[in-house]
Design a protein around this motif. Structure first.
Motif, PDB file in Angstrom:
ATOM      1  N   VAL A  80       0.837  -1.201   0.000  1.00 58.57           N
ATOM      2  CA  VAL A  80       0.000   0.000   0.000  1.00 58.57           C
ATOM      3  C   VAL A  80       0.871   1.249   0.000  1.00 58.57           C
ATOM      4  O   VAL A  80       1.930   1.279   0.620  1.00 58.57           O
ATOM      5  CB  VAL A  80      -0.945   0.052   1.232  1.00 58.57           C
ATOM      6  N   PRO A  81       0.400   2.269  -0.737  1.00 57.78           N
ATOM      7  CA  PRO A  81       1.132   3.537  -0.684  1.00 57.78           C
ATOM      8  C   PRO A  81       0.944   4.170   0.685  1.00 57.78           C
ATOM      9  O   PRO A  81      -0.134   4.052   1.269  1.00 57.78           O
ATOM     10  CB  PRO A  81       0.470   4.386  -1.772  1.00 57.78           C
ATOM     11  N   VAL A  82       1.981   4.767   1.197  1.00 58.76           N
ATOM     12  CA  VAL A  82       1.872   5.383   2.530  1.00 58.76           C
ATOM     13  C   VAL A  82       2.397   6.816   2.490  1.00 58.76           C
ATOM     14  O   VAL A  82       3.153   7.189   1.592  1.00 58.76           O
ATOM     15  CB  VAL A  82       2.661   4.580   3.592  1.00 58.76           C
ATOM     16  N   THR A  83       1.971   7.566   3.450  1.00 58.85           N
ATOM     17  CA  THR A  83       2.477   8.925   3.580  1.00 58.85           C
ATOM     18  C   THR A  83       2.517   9.277   5.056  1.00 58.85           C
ATOM     19  O   THR A  83       2.071   8.498   5.894  1.00 58.85           O
ATOM     20  CB  THR A  83       1.597   9.915   2.788  1.00 58.85           C
ATOM     21  N   THR A  84       3.050  10.426   5.357  1.00 62.30           N
ATOM     22  CA  THR A  84       3.079  10.842   6.766  1.00 62.30           C
ATOM     23  C   THR A  84       1.854  11.712   7.049  1.00 62.30           C
ATOM     24  O   THR A  84       1.271  12.312   6.146  1.00 62.30           O
ATOM     25  CB  THR A  84       4.334  11.658   7.086  1.00 62.30           C
ATOM     26  N   LEU A  85       1.506  11.808   8.313  1.00 62.11           N
ATOM     27  CA  LEU A  85       0.386  12.673   8.676  1.00 62.11           C
ATOM     28  C   LEU A  85       0.721  14.139   8.372  1.00 62.11           C
ATOM     29  O   LEU A  85      -0.148  14.889   7.937  1.00 62.11           O
ATOM     30  CB  LEU A  85       0.048  12.501  10.156  1.00 62.11           C
ATOM     31  N   ASP A  86       1.967  14.508   8.615  1.00 60.57           N
ATOM     32  CA  ASP A  86       2.347  15.900   8.313  1.00 60.57           C
ATOM     33  C   ASP A  86       2.136  16.209   6.830  1.00 60.57           C
ATOM     34  O   ASP A  86       1.627  17.271   6.468  1.00 60.57           O
ATOM     35  CB  ASP A  86       3.813  16.134   8.684  1.00 60.57           C
ATOM     36  N   GLN A  87       2.530  15.260   5.975  1.00 65.24           N
ATOM     37  CA  GLN A  87       2.363  15.466   4.543  1.00 65.24           C
ATOM     38  C   GLN A  87       0.882  15.493   4.170  1.00 65.24           C
ATOM     39  O   GLN A  87       0.443  16.290   3.338  1.00 65.24           O
ATOM     40  CB  GLN A  87       3.094  14.355   3.771  1.00 65.24           C
ATOM     41  N   LEU A  88       0.111  14.621   4.802  1.00 67.05           N
ATOM     42  CA  LEU A  88      -1.328  14.555   4.539  1.00 67.05           C
ATOM     43  C   LEU A  88      -2.003  15.886   4.900  1.00 67.05           C
ATOM     44  O   LEU A  88      -2.847  16.400   4.149  1.00 67.05           O
ATOM     45  CB  LEU A  88      -1.942  13.420   5.371  1.00 67.05           C
ATOM     46  N   VAL A  89      -1.601  16.432   6.010  1.00 68.02           N
ATOM     47  CA  VAL A  89      -2.158  17.727   6.449  1.00 68.02           C
ATOM     48  C   VAL A  89      -1.843  18.804   5.408  1.00 68.02           C
ATOM     49  O   VAL A  89      -2.695  19.616   5.054  1.00 68.02           O
ATOM     50  CB  VAL A  89      -1.594  18.109   7.840  1.00 68.02           C
ATOM     51  N   LYS A  90      -0.608  18.749   4.877  1.00 68.22           N
ATOM     52  CA  LYS A  90      -0.218  19.729   3.846  1.00 68.22           C
ATOM     53  C   LYS A  90      -1.013  19.492   2.570  1.00 68.22           C
ATOM     54  O   LYS A  90      -1.554  20.414   1.973  1.00 68.22           O
ATOM     55  CB  LYS A  90       1.280  19.607   3.547  1.00 68.22           C
ATOM     56  N   ASP A  91      -1.060  18.228   2.141  1.00 66.66           N
ATOM     57  CA  ASP A  91      -1.749  17.901   0.883  1.00 66.66           C
ATOM     58  C   ASP A  91      -3.214  18.321   0.913  1.00 66.66           C
ATOM     59  O   ASP A  91      -3.770  18.742  -0.097  1.00 66.66           O
ATOM     60  CB  ASP A  91      -1.682  16.384   0.610  1.00 66.66           C
ATOM     61  N   LEU A  92      -3.852  18.150   2.056  1.00 68.36           N
ATOM     62  CA  LEU A  92      -5.279  18.470   2.151  1.00 68.36           C
ATOM     63  C   LEU A  92      -5.516  19.931   2.536  1.00 68.36           C
ATOM     64  O   LEU A  92      -6.657  20.372   2.619  1.00 68.36           O
ATOM     65  CB  LEU A  92      -5.956  17.547   3.179  1.00 68.36           C
ATOM     66  N   GLY A  93      -4.444  20.640   2.790  1.00 71.41           N
ATOM     67  CA  GLY A  93      -4.567  22.065   3.133  1.00 71.41           C
ATOM     68  C   GLY A  93      -5.336  22.314   4.418  1.00 71.41           C
ATOM     69  O   GLY A  93      -6.130  23.259   4.505  1.00 71.41           O
ATOM     70  N   LEU A  94      -5.118  21.458   5.402  1.00 67.82           N
ATOM     71  CA  LEU A  94      -5.852  21.612   6.661  1.00 67.82           C
ATOM     72  C   LEU A  94      -5.243  22.750   7.486  1.00 67.82           C
ATOM     73  O   LEU A  94      -4.040  22.736   7.754  1.00 67.82           O
ATOM     74  CB  LEU A  94      -5.818  20.314   7.465  1.00 67.82           C
ATOM     75  N   ALA A  95      -6.060  23.695   7.868  1.00 64.76           N
ATOM     76  CA  ALA A  95      -5.555  24.835   8.628  1.00 64.76           C
ATOM     77  C   ALA A  95      -5.198  24.421  10.052  1.00 64.76           C
ATOM     78  O   ALA A  95      -4.218  24.914  10.622  1.00 64.76           O
ATOM     79  CB  ALA A  95      -6.615  25.934   8.658  1.00 64.76           C
ATOM     80  N   LYS A  96      -6.001  23.541  10.620  1.00 69.06           N
ATOM     81  CA  LYS A  96      -5.735  23.118  12.000  1.00 69.06           C
ATOM     82  C   LYS A  96      -6.268  21.710  12.226  1.00 69.06           C
ATOM     83  O   LYS A  96      -7.335  21.360  11.727  1.00 69.06           O
ATOM     84  CB  LYS A  96      -6.411  24.100  12.964  1.00 69.06           C
ATOM     85  N   VAL A  97      -5.522  20.936  12.967  1.00 69.65           N
ATOM     86  CA  VAL A  97      -5.965  19.580  13.346  1.00 69.65           C
ATOM     87  C   VAL A  97      -6.275  19.609  14.834  1.00 69.65           C
ATOM     88  O   VAL A  97      -5.414  19.945  15.646  1.00 69.65           O
ATOM     89  CB  VAL A  97      -4.871  18.538  13.040  1.00 69.65           C
ATOM     90  N   ASN A  98      -7.531  19.292  15.170  1.00 69.31           N
ATOM     91  CA  ASN A  98      -7.942  19.368  16.573  1.00 69.31           C
ATOM     92  C   ASN A  98      -7.847  18.045  17.321  1.00 69.31           C
ATOM     93  O   ASN A  98      -7.669  18.027  18.534  1.00 69.31           O
ATOM     94  CB  ASN A  98      -9.388  19.854  16.676  1.00 69.31           C
ATOM     95  N   PHE A  99      -8.000  16.961  16.572  1.00 72.44           N
ATOM     96  CA  PHE A  99      -8.118  15.665  17.256  1.00 72.44           C
ATOM     97  C   PHE A  99      -7.603  14.564  16.333  1.00 72.44           C
ATOM     98  O   PHE A  99      -7.902  14.558  15.147  1.00 72.44           O
ATOM     99  CB  PHE A  99      -9.601  15.429  17.599  1.00 72.44           C
ATOM    100  N   ILE A 100      -6.837  13.658  16.889  1.00 72.42           N
ATOM    101  CA  ILE A 100      -6.376  12.497  16.118  1.00 72.42           C
ATOM    102  C   ILE A 100      -6.734  11.243  16.894  1.00 72.42           C
ATOM    103  O   ILE A 100      -6.360  11.099  18.062  1.00 72.42           O
ATOM    104  CB  ILE A 100      -4.849  12.523  15.874  1.00 72.42           C
ATOM    105  N   LYS A 101      -7.466  10.360  16.248  1.00 67.57           N
ATOM    106  CA  LYS A 101      -7.782   9.061  16.845  1.00 67.57           C
ATOM    107  C   LYS A 101      -7.000   8.016  16.057  1.00 67.57           C
ATOM    108  O   LYS A 101      -7.045   7.997  14.822  1.00 67.57           O
ATOM    109  CB  LYS A 101      -9.289   8.792  16.757  1.00 67.57           C
ATOM    110  N   MET A 102      -6.286   7.152  16.754  1.00 69.06           N
ATOM    111  CA  MET A 102      -5.409   6.214  16.062  1.00 69.06           C
ATOM    112  C   MET A 102      -5.434   4.851  16.743  1.00 69.06           C
ATOM    113  O   MET A 102      -5.161   4.744  17.936  1.00 69.06           O
ATOM    114  CB  MET A 102      -3.996   6.798  16.113  1.00 69.06           C
ATOM    115  N   ASP A 103      -5.798   3.848  15.979  1.00 63.04           N
ATOM    116  CA  ASP A 103      -5.740   2.463  16.479  1.00 63.04           C
ATOM    117  C   ASP A 103      -5.279   1.644  15.288  1.00 63.04           C
ATOM    118  O   ASP A 103      -6.079   1.080  14.555  1.00 63.04           O
ATOM    119  CB  ASP A 103      -7.126   2.027  16.971  1.00 63.04           C
TER     120      ASP A 103
END
Lengths: 176, 106
Positions: A80-103
């Motif tokens: 599977v192709p993978v990326t980092t969360l930091d890159q994902l935030v940039k790619d999607l142009g997210l101004a702010k991330v308030n919550f991350i749920k990870m399992d």
């Protein structure tokens, strides 16, 4: 389920990341209508420390939630192709991330290491499963505190360590 | 009203204790022992002392949703099924997996 919960709780936008194509199809169908465009699928991407391609080990057929990039339950796997969360935030142009749920079945520390910029900048609240690798209970807080040394851990419901270690650990832990 | 005999009262207390109090005492007591011997460092005291209730709550929720699940639609080509659960919106899950597909939207 957690995407629904986030929407119900009033999240403006939910980014759902799913590397398994079959699960991704479920996700698409589950959110194709009536979600006001607030759900954005990040497609077949895992969340890791570095962008590229990785092997996703599929579960043994009993539970689609146990596919893992770390643990191996069966001989089946897919790339599977993978990326980092930091890159994902940039790619999607997210101004702010308030919550991350990870399992994500043992890959939490790598994913968090790939999210350090976001953790530093936005200091999102975190909800993590802490019982995949034997040292998760110490390794994950250590990674998180590289972003903010004063990230406060709040213990969720506890359970026995699932790796044969005689200890009680939080199944879920929150950081804020 | 006829008074209950002491034997019946003792039996009632005994049964209540056996079924309701003892599981809490044993499970929470064991969890507290783990905490005191540094084998539950990450768990708060509050969660340690309510360990039994927490397990019981999860078990009841799991049973409630598992028992209420029913298949509403099957897409054989995609090997997916749509499931309905009481009090929740329906959702698609992989068909080949057992476990009711509760984990599809995991």
């Amino acid at each position: 389920m957690f995407t629904w919960k986030a929407l119900e709780a009033g999240a403006a936008k939910v980014i759902a990341v799913e590397p398994d194509p079959a699960n991704l199809e479920c996700l698409r169908r589950n959110f194709q209508e009536g979600d006001c465009g607030r759900v954005r699928g990040a497609g077949r991407r895992g969340r890791v420390e570095q962008a590229g391609k990785m092997t996703l080990n599929l579960g043994n057929g009993s539970n689609t939630g146990v596919n893992s990039m770390v643990e191996k339950e069966s001989d089946k796997s897919i790339a599977v192709p993978v990326t980092t969360l930091d890159q994902l935030v940039k790619d999607l142009g997210l101004a702010k991330v308030n919550f991350i749920k990870m399992d994500i079945e043992g890959a939490e520390r790598e994913a968090l290491a790939g999210a350090l910029e976001t953790l530093k900048k936005d200091r999102p609240r975190l909800m993590l499963d802490l019982n995949h690798r034997t040292d998760d209970s110490t390794a994950l807080p250590a990674v998180i505190r590289r972003a903010h040394a004063d990230y406060r851990a709040i213990c969720g419901p506890c359970q026995m360590n699932e790796h044969g270690v005689a200890e009680l650990v939080p199944h879920v832990i929150y950081f804020e | 009203m006829r008074r209950l005999s002491p034997l019946v009262l003792w039996a009632a207390f005994g049964l209540a204790g056996y079924f309701f109090v003892l599981p809490h005492l044993l499970t929470n007591g064991w969890a507290a022992y783990m905490k005191m011997t540094d084998k539950a460092e990450q768990c708060s005291w509050a969660n340690t002392l309510t360990f039994y209730s927490s397990l019981d709550k999860f078990d009841k929720l799991y049973t409630k949703y598992r028992e209420g699940l029913k298949t509403a639609e099957v897409d054989e080509a995609a090997s997916l099924k749509r499931l309905e659960a009481p009090g929740a919106r329906s959702f698609w899950a992989q068909q080949r997996r057992r476990g009711g597909g509760l984990w599809c939207a995991h």
